[in-house]
Design a protein around this motif. Structure first.
Motif, PDB file in Angstrom:
ATOM      1  N   PRO A  17       0.823  -1.217   0.000  1.00 53.62           N
ATOM      2  CA  PRO A  17       0.000   0.000   0.000  1.00 53.62           C
ATOM      3  C   PRO A  17       0.856   1.265   0.000  1.00 53.62           C
ATOM      4  N   ASN A 697      -8.307   3.500   9.419  1.00 46.71           N
ATOM      5  CA  ASN A 697      -7.212   2.654   8.958  1.00 46.71           C
ATOM      6  C   ASN A 697      -7.660   1.694   7.867  1.00 46.71           C
ATOM      7  N   THR A 698      -8.911   1.255   7.933  1.00 47.42           N
ATOM      8  CA  THR A 698      -9.436   0.405   6.853  1.00 47.42           C
ATOM      9  C   THR A 698      -9.501   1.192   5.555  1.00 47.42           C
ATOM     10  N   ARG A 700      -7.731   3.798   4.871  1.00 49.31           N
ATOM     11  CA  ARG A 700      -6.333   4.074   4.498  1.00 49.31           C
ATOM     12  C   ARG A 700      -5.731   2.889   3.746  1.00 49.31           C
ATOM     13  N   TRP A 701      -6.002   1.662   4.206  1.00 54.46           N
ATOM     14  CA  TRP A 701      -5.464   0.484   3.520  1.00 54.46           C
ATOM     15  C   TRP A 701      -6.035   0.376   2.109  1.00 54.46           C
ATOM     16  N   THR A 705      -3.842   0.419  -1.296  1.00 53.89           N
ATOM     17  CA  THR A 705      -3.939  -0.688  -2.246  1.00 53.89           C
ATOM     18  C   THR A 705      -4.366  -0.199  -3.624  1.00 53.89           C
ATOM     19  N   SER A 762     -11.215  -6.134   7.150  1.00 57.08           N
ATOM     20  CA  SER A 762      -9.870  -6.147   7.740  1.00 57.08           C
ATOM     21  C   SER A 762      -9.455  -7.531   8.224  1.00 57.08           C
ATOM     22  N   LYS A 770      -4.352 -10.075   0.850  1.00 57.35           N
ATOM     23  CA  LYS A 770      -3.093  -9.334   0.867  1.00 57.35           C
ATOM     24  C   LYS A 770      -2.003 -10.060   0.091  1.00 57.35           C
ATOM     25  N   TYR A 774      -0.390  -8.141  -2.984  1.00 55.81           N
ATOM     26  CA  TYR A 774       0.989  -7.706  -2.836  1.00 55.81           C
ATOM     27  C   TYR A 774       1.946  -8.460  -3.768  1.00 55.81           C
TER      28      TYR A 774
END
Length: 972
Positions: A17, A697-698, A700-701, A705, A762, A770, A774
Motif C-alpha cells: 500500500p 485505517n481500513t 487508508r489500507w 492498495t 480487515s 493481501k 501484494y
C-alpha cells in the motif's frame, strides 16, 4: 540469465500500500481547512445547481434561539438534520437545508433587560423601538456566531440566506397569519387563569415552563354552611390547598358524586387552634381519619352525607364579613376532577387561579346565574403579584398596603401569612402543614410562576370553523395522517392536543410581533381588509416596529381613526412565531416546498414547535405543515445524570471539536440510540475515537492498495468466489444503508458498516487477499479482480459514510479521485442486483466456520510459541460434517486460512485434535509447514529454488518477478 536475487530488495517488488492519507487524522487542524474549502468553492451553490432538476426533499429546520453559544443539544440536533439532508441529496434528491433562527420573545428580551439592570437603567424609560432595536442587534450577533459554530460541525446549508423570525418579511407574514385567525373568528379576548411569571411580568405557555420541587404551606380550611338541613346548619365543609393565597379568590367548593362522604363530630382536640370538641365537619370517608390526625383530633362519625344532599347547597366564604367583600354564597359544585386520593374530598375552587377551577366554574355558570349567583371571576392578583381591590382586606385597603404573593426575585411574599393569620383569627383554619411537591417554574428565570386570571387573547380550540370541524378536530385528524419516528411520538402529541385548553397568544412584552388588531371595549376585533392590508404592507417595508411608531393608530385605521377602536399592545406568543415559519420559508421560498417532508426536534417539541406548527397550520390551512415528525432525546452524562454547570458534568461541542474533531462528535451521534436519551463523557468519546481509528485505517489500507489499481475490469463471471462473496455483501449492505437512511435509523447503518469493515474486510477479506494483492503478477486475474472489488468497496463505503463523517470522507475521496470536486457532489453508487448470490453466501458461511476452527487452533500454537506466523503452519483438518466438507471442496483453504499448506480429510480427527464448541464436525491437528520459506512472500513451499534467476523465491513469485522485469518495472 544470471542470478540477480542477491541484488534485489524484494519488498520493493511488492505492491505494498502507498498513500499520503495519514494514519493520524489530525481532525482539529484538518477540518477547518475543509470548512474554508467548501466556503471558497461555494459548495452549497454547487449542490443546488447539481440537483436543480431533481425532486425536492425538504427538512424544515426548527429554529433555535439566537441568544448564546451552541450546546451539545444543538450539536446533536443539527448533526442529525445534516445527515438526513446529505443522505437524500446523495440519493437522487434536491435536499435543500435552510437554517433558521427564533429571534423574538423572552430569551432575548431578558438578556437586554439584564444588561439594563447591570447599568442601573429602566427599560420602561427607553422608547420601545429603541429597546427593540437593541434586541434585534443582539439576535443578529448571535446568529452570526451560531452560524460559524454550526458550519464547524460540518453542517451544510444556506447560511448566507437563512430564515429569521425577525426579518421584515417574516414579521409581515406572521402578522398575516394572526389576522387570518382574527378574520375567521378564531381569535378572541377572554379572561382565564394563565401561568404568570411575576419576575418576567408575562403570561407563559406550557412549553415555557419546567417543573421543580418546592416546599409549600398547606392548609385545611373550614367553610360554614349558608343553607342546608338542620343538622348541617352548624357544620363545616373542609377543603385542603397548597396555595393559601388563593383563598380570597374562592368562589365555590367542588365535590364528587363518586366519593362517599360523612358527617363527623370532634371528640377531642389537642391543637392550640382549630376545631374544638363538639364541632361538626364533613369529609370524604376515606380521608377523615388522616385529616383528623393532621389536626390532632379524634372524630365520631354521625351519618352519611349523600351527593344528593350536597347538590344545590351553598356555603359561606370563610372571610365573610371581612371588609364587606365576601358576602356572596359559595355553591357546592359536582366536579369530575375531585377524588378521595388526598386532601379532604372537597376541592377549594378559585376560578381565577387554576384551569380545573375555571372549567368547573364556567361549566356551572348558567345554572349559577339562574340561582341568582354571579358567575363573574375576580382579578385578585395583579401582574406584580400584589392583591387587588378584588381581594378586600388583603389588597390596597389593607393597613400597610397590599399583601404580595411573590416578589420580583421569585421569593415568597407575605400573602400566605396574611391569609393564614386571618383564618386563625376567624376560627376557620382546621390545620396547617408543609408539603414538598413539584411546581411549575419559568424555564428562563427559573423562578416559580402563579396561576392568575388576566385578560388575554386566545384562539378557540373547539369552535366550529364553519365546516363541522374545530381546530382540535383538525389537529387530531392531521396527527393520524403524519408519520412519527419513533412511533410513540404520535400518542404523545395526540394526548397533548386532546387535553390542551384554548391557545393563549398574548404576552405582555416589548420584543416580538404584536397582536396587530384593533378591538372595542368588549373585545370585538375590527375586521377590515383595508386596515389589515396597510398593516401588512408597513410590516413588510419597516418590520413590526411600525406598530409601535408614533401615529401608528391613525396610519393604520385611516378613516376609522375617529371610531373607538383600541390598538392592542400585547406581543404574540413566540410559539406562534415559530409555528408560522412554514409560511415564510416553505411557502415563500421557491427552493423549498410545502408541506415539509420532515421536521426533526427534541421530544419536548411535542408541546413546543411540533405543537404550535400543527395548530397554526390547521387553523389556517386545515392540515399539518409536515409529513413526518422525527424526535430525539436529550444528552445526559455518562452516569445518566442531567448535564449542569453546578455538577461540572457538561460536555460542550466546542471542547470535543478542539480536542478530537467534529467527525468524532458526529460518529457519537450516529452510534447512539438518539430516539432515547443518550449519554456522553470522556470514556464514551474515547470509545468513538477508537472506533474511528479502526474505520480510518481500513479506508487508508484501501487507498494504499488502490494506488496500484490500473482500472482493469474483470467480468463478474470470471471473478473468484471470494470476490463474488464481497459483491454479494455490498448488495446486502446497500439495502441496509438505503433503508436505514429512509427510516432515520443511523445506528443501524454505522453498526453494519463498522462491523463489516472490522470483521469482514480487515480480519477476513483483506487478510486473505493481501498475498495476491501484494505478490501476484501484474497479469494475475485474482489480483485484478481483488483490486476491482476494493474499488467497489471504497466508492460505496465512502459515499455511504459521507453524510455522517463529511470531513473524513471528503479527505479520502479526494485522495483517490484527484479529479473530483467533492464527495458531497457524488451520488450513492448503484449496486447491481445481479451481484446478489444467497447460495454462495450460505456456502461461504460454512467455509468461514471451518476457517474459524483452523484459526483457533493456530492461535493456540502461537500462544505456545510453536509457530510465529500462520504461514509457518500446514494443519490437518478433519471434517465429518458433509455440508462443511462439500463447502470447502475445490477451494484453496491454505490461502483462506493464511497457511502455507493445508490438508482436508473427510475423517474423524484424533482425540487430542483441536475442536470448537460452536462448530460441530471439524477437528484440527496443527503441523509445521515443510519446504523452504520464500524470501518474497514468506510462504513455505516445495518449489523454492526451481528458478535459476530467483532461486530463493517460490515459482509463483519468480514468475511475477519475470513479468515485472519484462514490463520494465523491476530495477536489476
Amino acid at each position: 540469465m544470471t542470478d540477480t536475487s542477491t541484488k534485489l530488495d524484494y519488498s520493493k517488488t511488492l505492491y505494498l500500500p502507498q498513500t499520503d492519507f495519514p494514519m493520524r487524522a489530525g481532525l482539529p487542524a484538518k477540518e477547518p481547512e475543509f470548512v474554508a474549502r467548501w466556503q471558497d468553492m461555494n459548495l452549497y451553490k454547487r449542490l443546488r445547481e447539481d440537483a436543480r432538476e431533481r425532486p425536492l426533499y425538504v427538512l424544515h429546520d426548527g429554529p433555535p434561539y439566537a441568544n448564546g453559544n451552541i450546546h451539545i443539544g444543538h450539536a446533536l440536533n443539527k448533526i442529525l438534520k445534516d445527515v438526513i439532508t446529505r443522505s437524500f441529496q446523495m440519493r437522487g434528491y434536491n435536499s435543500n437545508y435552510v437554517p433558521g433562527w427564533d429571534c423574538h420573545g423572552l430569551p432575548i428580551e431578558w438578556k437586554i433587560e439584564e444588561q439594563y439592570r447591570a447599568k442601573g437603567k429602566d427599560k420602561d424609560e427607553v422608547p420601545i423601538n429603541e429597546f427593540r432595536k437593541e434586541c434585534r442587534e443582539f439576535a443578529a450577533n448571535w446568529i452570526k456566531i451560531q452560524s460559524a459554530e454550526f458550519k464547524r460541525l460540518g453542517i451544510e446549508g444556506d447560511f448566507e440566506n437563512p430564515y429569521t423570525t425577525m426579518a421584515f418579511h417574516a414579521e409581515s407574514r406572521i402578522a398575516g397569519e394572526l389576522l387570518k385567525f382574527a378574520m375567521s373568528g378564531q381569535l378572541y379576548r377572554g379572561s382565564k387563569p394563565v401561568m404568570w411569571s411575576v419576575v418576567e411580568r408575562t403570561a407563559l405557555a406550557e412549553a415555557e415552563v419546567e417543573y421543580a420541587d418546592v416546599e409549600s404551606d398547606t392548609i385545611w380550611v373550614k367553610f360554614p354552611f349558608a343553607q342546608g338541613p338542620d343538622d348541617l346548619a352548624s357544620a363545616h365543609v373542609v377543603i385542603w390547598t397548597t396555595t393559601p393565597w388563593t383563598i380570597p379568590g374562592n368562589r365555590a367548593v367542588s365535590y364528587s358524586p363518586r366519593v362517599g362522604y360523612g358527617l363527623y363530630e370532634v371528640q377531642t382536640a389537642e391543637n392550640d387552634f382549630g376545631p374544638r370538641p363538639g364541632e361538626k365537619l364533613i369529609f370524604a370517608d376515606a380521608l377523615a381519619e388522616e385529616s383528623a390526625t393532621k389536626a390532632k383530633l379524634t372524630f365520631k362519625r354521625l351519618r352519611t352525607v349523600s351527593a344528593e344532599e350536597l347538590a344545590g347547597m351553598t356555603l359561606a366564604h370563610p372571610f365573610e364579613g371581612l371588609a364587606g367583600g365576601y358576602e356572596f354564597p359559595v355553591p357546592l359544585l359536582a366536579g369530575d376532577h375531585v377524588t378521595d386520593d388526598a386532601g379532604t374530598g372537597f376541592v377549594h375552587t378559585a376560578p381565577g387561579h387554576g384551569r380545573e377551577d375555571f372549567d368547573a366554574w364556567t361549566d356551572a355558570a348558567r345554572d349559577l346565574e339562574a340561582r341568582g349567583i354571579s358567575s363573574a371571576i375576580p382579578f385578585t392578583v395583579d401582574d406584580a403579584g400584589y392583591y387587588t381591590k378584588d381581594a378586600p382586606g388583603f389588597g390596597p385597603d389593607r393597613e400597610g398596603g397590599p399583601a404580595r404573593v411573590m416578589d420580583d426575585n421569585g421569593k415568597k411574599g407575605d400573602a400566605n401569612k396574611a391569609v393564614i393569620d386571618e383564618l386563625i383569627a376567624r376560627n376557620m383554619l382546621f390545620a396547617r402543614g408543609r408539603l414538598k411537591h413539584s411546581y411549575p417554574h419559568s424555564w428562563r428565570s427559573k423562578k416559580p410562576v402563579i396561576f392568575r386570571n388576566t385578560p388575554q387573547w386566545f384562539v378557540h380550540m373547539d369552535k366550529d370553523l364553519g365546516d363541522q370541524t374545530t381546530l382540535r378536530s383538525r389537529a387530531l385528524a392531521a396527527i393520524d395522517e403524519t408519520r412519527f419516528v419513533p412511533a410513540g411520538g404520535q400518542n404523545r402529541l395526540r394526548a397533548m392536543i386532546e387535553d390542551r385548553p384554548d391557545w393563549v397568544l398574548s404576552r405582555q412584552r416589548a420584543w416580538g410581533v404584536p397582536i396587530c388588531v384593533f378591538a372595542d371595549d368588549n373585545g370585538n376585533v375590527l375586521k377590515d381588509d383595508a386596515v389589515n392590508a396597510r398593516i401588512l404592507a408597513a410590516f413588510e417595508q419597516e418590520g413590526a416596529d411600525a406598530w409601535f411608531a408614533e401615529g401608528a393608530r391613525e396610519r393604520f385605521l385611516g378613516d376609522k381613526a375617529n371610531e373607538p377602536w383600541t390598538q392592542v399592545r400585547d406581543i404574540l406568543d413566540v410559539w406562534f412565531d415559530s409555528g408560522s415559519t412554514h409560511v415564510f420559508t416553505l411557502e415563500d421560498r421557491p427552493d423549498l416546498k410545502w408541506p415539509a417532508d420532515v421536521y426533526l426536534e427534541g421530544s419536548d417539541q411535542h408541546r413546543g414547535w411540533f405543537h404550535s406548527s400543527l395548530l397554526e397550520s390547521c387553523g389556517t390551512r386545515g392540515c399539518a405543515p409536515y409529513d413526518t415528525l422525527v424526535t430525539h432525546g436529550f444528552t445526559m452524562d455518562e452516569e445518566g445524570r442531567k448535564m449542569s454547570k453546578s455538577l461540572g458534568n457538561t460536555v460542550t461541542p466546542q471542547d470535543v471539536i478542539k480536542d478530537s474533531g467534529a467527525d468524532i462528535l458526529r460518529l457519537w451521534v450516529m452510534t447512539t440510540d438518539y430516539w432515547e436519551d443518550q449519554r456522553l463523557g470522556k470514556n464514551i468519546i474515547q470509545t468513538n475515537i477508537d472506533a474511528y481509528r479502526k474505520l480510518r485505517n481500513t479506508i487508508r489500507w484501501m487507498l494504499g492498495t488502490l494506488a496500484h489499481d490500473q482500472g482493469d475490469e474483470i467480468a463478474y463471471a470470471d471473478m473468484p468466489e471470494l470476490e463474488k462473496l464481497m459483491l454479494h455483501r455490498l448488495v446486502e449492505l446497500d439495502e441496509v444503508v438505503r433503508s436505514g437512511y429512509d427510516s432515520f435509523e443511523f445506528k443501524r447503518i454505522t453498526r453494519a458498516l463498522i462491523d463489516f469493515m472490522n470483521v469482514e474486510l480487515s480480519a477476513f477479506y483483506f487478510d486473505i487477499r493481501k498475498d495476491a494483492l501484494y505478490c501476484d503478477a501484474p497479469s494475475s486475474l485474482k489480483r485484478k479482480a481483488a483490486l476491482q472489488v476494493v474499488r467497489h468497496l471504497f466508492d460505496r463505503i465512502v459515499t455511504w459514510l459521507a453524510p455522517m463523517l463529511p470531513f473524513t470522507m471528503e479527505e479520502a475521496w479526494l485522495d483517490l479521485h484527484k479529479e473530483a470536486v467533492s464527495v458531497h457532489l457524488e451520488q450513492f453508487r448503484e449496486t447491481p442486483g445481479a451481484w446478489k448470490n444467497d447460495l454462495l453466501a450460505e456456502k461461504w458461511r460454512k467455509v468461514k466456520d471451518v476457517r474459524r476452527v483452523v484459526t483457533g487452533a493456530l492461535e493456540l500454537e502461537r500462544a505456545k510459541k510453536t509457530i510465529g506466523s500462520s504461514l509457518e503452519a500446514a494443519p490437518l483438518v478433519y471434517i465429518t460434517d458433509p455440508e462443511l466438507l462439500a463447502a470447502v471442496s475445490g477451494l484453496d483453504m491454505a490461502e483462506i486460512c493464511i497457511t502455507s499448506d493445508i490438508t482436508i480429510k473427510g475423517d474423524k480427527g484424533p482425540l487430542d485434535a483441536f475442536v470448537a464448541d460452536d462448530v460441530k464436525g471439524v477437528a484440527v491437528v496443527s503441523q509445521r509447514a515443510t519446504g523452504m520459506k520464500c524470501a518474497r512472500s514468506w510462504r513455505y513451499t516445495h518449489d523454492v529454488g526451481l528458478d535459476p534467476v530467483y532461486p530463493d523465491v517460490s515459482a509463483r513469485d519468480a514468475a511475477a518477478l519475470h513479468e515485472l522485469e519484462k514490463l520494465g518495472r523491476l530495477a536489476i
